[in-house]
Write an enzyme that holds these catalytic residues in place. Sequence first.
Site, PDB file in Angstrom:
ATOM      1  NE  ARG A 179      37.547  -7.566 -46.541  1.00  0.00           N
ATOM      2  CZ  ARG A 179      36.724  -6.876 -45.745  1.00  0.00           C
ATOM      3  NH1 ARG A 179      36.822  -5.549 -45.691  1.00  0.00           N
ATOM      4  NH2 ARG A 179      35.823  -7.499 -45.021  1.00  0.00           N
ATOM      5  CB  CYS A 235      30.929  -2.876 -47.693  1.00  0.00           C
ATOM      6  SG  CYS A 235      29.975  -2.292 -46.271  1.00  0.00           S
TER       7      CYS A 235
END
Length: 280
Positions: A179, A235
């Site tokens: 990611r 995050c």
Amino acid sequence: MTHLISAAELAQEIDDVVVLDVRWALTTANTSAGRDDYEAGHVPGAFFVDLDTELAAPAGAGGRHPLPDPLVVQAVLRRAGITPRSRVVAYDGKESYAAARAWWVLRWLGIDDVRVLDGGYAAWLAAGLPVSTEIPGDREGDRHGDVEVTPGQLPTLDADGAARLARDGLLLDARAAERYVGETEPIDPVAGHVPGAVNSPTTAWLAEDGSFRRDLAAHWAAVRGDRVGAVGVYCGSGVTAAHHLLALAELGVEGALYAGSWSEWIRDPSRPVATGHEPG
């Protein structure tokens, strides 16, 4: 004081602490999965806390899990009978991602004595300790549930602060490497990372059983390298970043949470997006 507690230690202290069950899963379509798990069995006396509605504000401009309304959390804590003198333990299923969010939110609100059950409910079961399906009654209005919260007791970052820290300090991206580099993005509409951020996957801070690894100091030294300056973490939406901050707190290192995280960063198309690995 350590911010973690083992299953054996919790069993010894169970009558003297307030236990919060924060089981939650990011990827499940069943929004009641945590509640269902709790009702099927939990640490005796534990109160269930819903991360999505009680430890976060509704999704929007601030990302998928913005910081919660302090009065919402205060009501939850009072229902659990928490006072200014209470000792609190939070746990989730195993890896302590959601429990760390609870730990961080409560400390951000001025609740100092909060610990996380290392290894979560899985560790409790592995130790052969008793479970319960009894749901404790609300204690709201009882003289024992009179805690008052004061937000702002831990450092936070907004998007501009995160960008500055990525340039001048150390901004950690706690998401999986694929990611971070932009190979895939299963949740948010844009892949990549904040330019200058350093990838530090949350899973790398864990042992195989879901507890925190025992060589946290060595791992942190490897992550930090020769970088100096303040530390911040983000995050996808500000949940697993709290897990990093819990690990750092165990090492006596204070870090700031970019609460909006990637899900807020990408809401402004003028903010830059980097892909691939950062040099160095």
